[in-house]
Write a protein that holds these residues in place. Structure first.
Motif: not given
Length: 259
Positions: A138-154, A221-227
Protein backbone atom coordinates in the motif's frame (compact mmCIF):
# COMPACT_ATOMS: atom_id res chain seq x y z
CA UNK A 1 -17.54 -37.85 5.04
CA UNK A 2 -19.81 -36.52 7.79
CA UNK A 3 -22.74 -34.43 6.61
CA UNK A 4 -21.63 -31.48 8.76
CA UNK A 5 -18.23 -31.41 7.06
CA UNK A 6 -19.76 -31.40 3.59
CA UNK A 7 -22.14 -28.64 4.64
CA UNK A 8 -19.28 -26.50 5.96
CA UNK A 9 -17.36 -26.82 2.71
CA UNK A 10 -20.46 -26.12 0.66
CA UNK A 11 -20.93 -22.83 2.53
CA UNK A 12 -17.61 -21.33 1.33
CA UNK A 13 -18.30 -18.21 -0.76
CA UNK A 14 -15.68 -18.40 -3.46
CA UNK A 15 -16.78 -14.97 -4.76
CA UNK A 16 -15.41 -13.32 -1.61
CA UNK A 17 -12.52 -10.98 -2.55
CA UNK A 18 -10.15 -12.52 0.00
CA UNK A 19 -10.57 -15.95 -1.61
CA UNK A 20 -9.82 -14.91 -5.19
CA UNK A 21 -6.11 -15.93 -5.06
CA UNK A 22 -7.12 -19.40 -3.81
CA UNK A 23 -10.21 -19.98 -5.92
CA UNK A 24 -8.63 -21.73 -8.90
CA UNK A 25 -7.36 -24.65 -6.83
CA UNK A 26 -9.60 -24.23 -3.82
CA UNK A 27 -13.07 -24.35 -5.30
CA UNK A 28 -12.63 -27.70 -7.11
CA UNK A 29 -10.93 -29.17 -4.03
CA UNK A 30 -13.76 -28.03 -1.78
CA UNK A 31 -16.28 -29.57 -4.16
CA UNK A 32 -14.45 -32.88 -3.95
CA UNK A 33 -14.91 -32.76 -0.17
CA UNK A 34 -18.62 -31.96 -0.61
CA UNK A 35 -18.81 -34.99 -2.91
CA UNK A 36 -17.35 -37.24 -0.22
CA UNK A 37 -13.55 -37.09 -0.55
CA UNK A 38 -11.40 -36.74 2.55
CA UNK A 39 -9.68 -33.38 2.86
CA UNK A 40 -6.18 -34.78 2.46
CA UNK A 41 -7.21 -36.62 -0.72
CA UNK A 42 -8.93 -33.53 -2.11
CA UNK A 43 -5.78 -31.49 -1.50
CA UNK A 44 -3.52 -34.21 -2.85
CA UNK A 45 -5.43 -34.23 -6.14
CA UNK A 46 -4.80 -30.49 -6.40
CA UNK A 47 -1.02 -30.80 -5.92
CA UNK A 48 1.03 -28.77 -8.34
CA UNK A 49 4.44 -29.73 -9.67
CA UNK A 50 7.36 -29.00 -7.39
CA UNK A 51 5.39 -28.93 -4.13
CA UNK A 52 7.72 -29.61 -1.19
CA UNK A 53 5.12 -31.63 0.74
CA UNK A 54 2.26 -34.07 0.28
CA UNK A 55 -0.93 -34.31 2.34
CA UNK A 56 -1.65 -37.24 4.63
CA UNK A 57 -4.37 -38.27 7.08
CA UNK A 58 -3.97 -37.01 10.63
CA UNK A 59 -3.52 -40.61 11.80
CA UNK A 60 -0.12 -40.71 10.05
CA UNK A 61 1.31 -38.37 12.70
CA UNK A 62 3.10 -40.69 15.17
CA UNK A 63 2.09 -40.32 18.79
CA UNK A 64 4.55 -38.13 20.67
CA UNK A 65 5.98 -36.54 17.51
CA UNK A 66 5.69 -32.76 17.16
CA UNK A 67 3.58 -31.73 14.17
CA UNK A 68 6.13 -29.30 12.71
CA UNK A 69 9.00 -31.75 13.12
CA UNK A 70 7.05 -34.49 11.38
CA UNK A 71 6.32 -32.21 8.41
CA UNK A 72 9.97 -31.16 8.17
CA UNK A 73 11.36 -34.70 8.15
CA UNK A 74 8.57 -36.61 6.40
CA UNK A 75 7.51 -33.86 3.97
CA UNK A 76 3.91 -34.83 4.70
CA UNK A 77 1.27 -32.58 6.25
CA UNK A 78 -1.12 -34.42 8.61
CA UNK A 79 -4.59 -33.23 7.68
CA UNK A 80 -7.92 -33.47 9.47
CA UNK A 81 -11.32 -33.30 7.81
CA UNK A 82 -12.11 -29.70 8.65
CA UNK A 83 -11.93 -26.20 7.18
CA UNK A 84 -8.90 -25.25 9.27
CA UNK A 85 -6.68 -27.93 7.74
CA UNK A 86 -8.20 -27.44 4.29
CA UNK A 87 -7.15 -23.80 4.21
CA UNK A 88 -3.75 -24.74 5.61
CA UNK A 89 -3.34 -27.06 2.63
CA UNK A 90 -4.39 -24.35 0.18
CA UNK A 91 -1.85 -21.94 1.67
CA UNK A 92 0.83 -24.63 1.27
CA UNK A 93 -0.20 -24.89 -2.39
CA UNK A 94 0.10 -21.16 -3.01
CA UNK A 95 2.99 -20.26 -0.68
CA UNK A 96 5.18 -23.38 -0.68
CA UNK A 97 8.47 -21.53 -0.14
CA UNK A 98 7.15 -19.44 2.74
CA UNK A 99 5.41 -22.36 4.42
CA UNK A 100 8.57 -24.45 4.14
CA UNK A 101 10.61 -21.60 5.63
CA UNK A 102 8.20 -21.25 8.56
CA UNK A 103 8.24 -25.02 9.02
CA UNK A 104 12.05 -25.12 9.00
CA UNK A 105 12.30 -22.43 11.69
CA UNK A 106 9.66 -24.14 13.84
CA UNK A 107 11.39 -27.52 13.50
CA UNK A 108 14.80 -26.02 14.34
CA UNK A 109 13.43 -24.36 17.46
CA UNK A 110 11.75 -27.58 18.58
CA UNK A 111 14.95 -29.54 17.98
CA UNK A 112 16.92 -27.04 20.07
CA UNK A 113 14.47 -26.45 22.91
CA UNK A 114 11.87 -29.21 22.74
CA UNK A 115 8.12 -28.64 22.93
CA UNK A 116 7.56 -26.36 25.90
CA UNK A 117 4.39 -25.24 27.65
CA UNK A 118 4.95 -21.72 26.32
CA UNK A 119 6.43 -21.05 22.88
CA UNK A 120 9.48 -18.82 22.70
CA UNK A 121 9.22 -15.41 20.98
CA UNK A 122 10.19 -16.68 17.51
CA UNK A 123 7.91 -19.71 17.50
CA UNK A 124 5.09 -17.57 18.83
CA UNK A 125 5.54 -14.98 16.07
CA UNK A 126 5.77 -17.64 13.37
CA UNK A 127 2.58 -19.24 14.65
CA UNK A 128 0.72 -15.92 14.80
CA UNK A 129 1.53 -15.22 11.16
CA UNK A 130 0.92 -18.79 10.02
CA UNK A 131 -2.52 -18.79 11.63
CA UNK A 132 -3.62 -15.19 11.19
CA UNK A 133 -1.24 -13.34 8.88
CA UNK A 134 -1.81 -11.19 5.81
CA UNK A 135 0.41 -9.27 3.42
CA UNK A 136 -0.27 -5.71 2.35
CA UNK A 137 1.26 -3.56 -0.34
CA UNK A 138 0.00 0.00 0.00
CA UNK A 139 1.08 3.64 -0.37
CA UNK A 140 3.06 4.89 2.61
CA UNK A 141 0.24 7.22 3.69
CA UNK A 142 -1.98 4.20 4.26
CA UNK A 143 0.73 2.45 6.23
CA UNK A 144 1.27 5.50 8.42
CA UNK A 145 -2.44 5.70 9.21
CA UNK A 146 -2.65 1.94 9.82
CA UNK A 147 0.26 1.90 12.23
CA UNK A 148 -1.23 4.89 14.07
CA UNK A 149 -4.60 3.08 14.12
CA UNK A 150 -6.11 6.25 12.70
CA UNK A 151 -9.08 4.37 11.31
CA UNK A 152 -11.02 7.39 10.09
CA UNK A 153 -8.07 8.61 8.05
CA UNK A 154 -7.14 5.10 6.91
CA UNK A 155 -10.55 4.07 5.66
CA UNK A 156 -12.37 7.34 4.97
CA UNK A 157 -9.94 10.21 4.45
CA UNK A 158 -7.50 8.13 2.41
CA UNK A 159 -10.09 5.78 0.92
CA UNK A 160 -9.20 6.55 -2.75
CA UNK A 161 -5.62 5.35 -2.11
CA UNK A 162 -6.91 1.81 -1.47
CA UNK A 163 -7.22 1.52 -5.23
CA UNK A 164 -3.40 1.34 -5.29
CA UNK A 165 -3.20 -1.22 -2.48
CA UNK A 166 -3.45 -4.99 -2.49
CA UNK A 167 -3.88 -7.31 0.46
CA UNK A 168 -3.46 -11.09 0.35
CA UNK A 169 -4.42 -13.32 3.26
CA UNK A 170 -1.98 -15.98 4.45
CA UNK A 171 -3.26 -17.28 7.77
CA UNK A 172 -5.34 -20.43 7.48
CA UNK A 173 -7.22 -19.79 10.74
CA UNK A 174 -8.05 -16.33 9.41
CA UNK A 175 -9.41 -17.82 6.19
CA UNK A 176 -11.43 -20.32 8.19
CA UNK A 177 -12.99 -17.57 10.33
CA UNK A 178 -13.95 -15.61 7.22
CA UNK A 179 -16.14 -18.45 5.96
CA UNK A 180 -18.60 -16.85 8.40
CA UNK A 181 -17.61 -13.16 8.13
CA UNK A 182 -17.88 -11.07 11.29
CA UNK A 183 -16.88 -7.47 11.74
CA UNK A 184 -14.37 -8.09 14.61
CA UNK A 185 -12.13 -10.46 12.59
CA UNK A 186 -8.60 -9.03 12.66
CA UNK A 187 -5.52 -9.98 10.62
CA UNK A 188 -1.88 -9.54 11.64
CA UNK A 189 -0.54 -7.65 8.64
CA UNK A 190 3.03 -7.71 7.38
CA UNK A 191 4.31 -5.14 4.90
CA UNK A 192 5.04 -6.68 1.50
CA UNK A 193 8.49 -5.64 0.33
CA UNK A 194 7.48 -5.32 -3.33
CA UNK A 195 4.30 -4.61 -5.25
CA UNK A 196 2.14 -7.74 -5.33
CA UNK A 197 2.19 -8.79 -8.96
CA UNK A 198 1.67 -12.53 -8.52
CA UNK A 199 1.30 -14.97 -5.64
CA UNK A 200 4.35 -16.94 -6.82
CA UNK A 201 6.56 -13.84 -6.72
CA UNK A 202 5.08 -12.79 -3.39
CA UNK A 203 5.85 -16.24 -1.98
CA UNK A 204 9.48 -16.12 -3.08
CA UNK A 205 9.98 -12.59 -1.70
CA UNK A 206 8.34 -13.36 1.62
CA UNK A 207 10.27 -16.59 2.16
CA UNK A 208 13.58 -14.78 1.66
CA UNK A 209 12.49 -11.89 3.90
CA UNK A 210 11.77 -13.92 7.04
CA UNK A 211 14.62 -13.03 9.38
CA UNK A 212 14.36 -14.87 12.74
CA UNK A 213 15.65 -11.98 14.85
CA UNK A 214 13.34 -9.41 13.29
CA UNK A 215 10.33 -11.72 13.22
CA UNK A 216 10.71 -12.66 16.89
CA UNK A 217 9.63 -9.07 17.61
CA UNK A 218 6.33 -9.66 15.73
CA UNK A 219 6.59 -6.99 13.02
CA UNK A 220 2.86 -7.19 12.35
CA UNK A 221 0.08 -4.60 12.50
CA UNK A 222 -3.54 -5.45 13.43
CA UNK A 223 -6.14 -4.71 10.76
CA UNK A 224 -9.89 -5.50 10.87
CA UNK A 225 -10.10 -7.15 7.45
CA UNK A 226 -13.74 -6.38 6.70
CA UNK A 227 -12.86 -2.70 6.88
CA UNK A 228 -10.83 -2.95 3.66
CA UNK A 229 -12.68 -0.99 0.96
CA UNK A 230 -14.33 -3.28 -1.54
CA UNK A 231 -14.18 -6.31 0.76
CA UNK A 232 -17.51 -5.92 2.58
CA UNK A 233 -20.59 -3.98 1.41
CA UNK A 234 -21.40 -2.67 4.90
CA UNK A 235 -18.18 -0.65 5.06
CA UNK A 236 -19.50 1.74 2.41
CA UNK A 237 -21.28 3.47 5.30
CA UNK A 238 -18.97 5.75 7.30
CA UNK A 239 -20.55 4.72 10.61
CA UNK A 240 -19.21 1.20 10.00
CA UNK A 241 -15.87 2.48 11.33
CA UNK A 242 -17.38 4.17 14.40
CA UNK A 243 -17.48 0.92 16.38
CA UNK A 244 -14.87 1.34 19.16
CA UNK A 245 -14.99 -2.37 19.98
CA UNK A 246 -13.48 -3.14 16.57
CA UNK A 247 -11.73 0.03 15.44
CA UNK A 248 -9.88 0.74 18.65
CA UNK A 249 -7.64 3.72 19.25
CA UNK A 250 -4.12 3.12 20.58
CA UNK A 251 -3.95 3.00 24.41
CA UNK A 252 -2.22 6.37 24.65
CA UNK A 253 -4.87 8.11 22.61
CA UNK A 254 -7.60 6.50 24.71
CA UNK A 255 -5.98 7.83 27.88
CA UNK A 256 -5.74 11.36 26.55
CA UNK A 257 -9.35 11.28 25.38
CA UNK A 258 -10.44 10.27 28.86
CA UNK A 259 -8.81 13.26 30.61
Amino acid sequence: MAAGVAQAFGSIDWEAPWLQPLRGLGQPAAQRVVDGQTVHNALQLALTQGMPVAFAPQTDLPEGTAYEQYIWHARRVPTRDNLHDFFNGLVWQHFPHTKRRLNALQAQAIAADGVQAVRGPLRDALTVFDENGALLWAPQQLWDALRARDWQRLFIGLRPLWGQARMVLFGHALLEKLVSPRKPIVAHVYKAQEAIESIAKLDACLASDIDPTRWAAKPFTPLPVLGVPGWWPANEAEDFYADPQVFRAPPGRQTRAGR
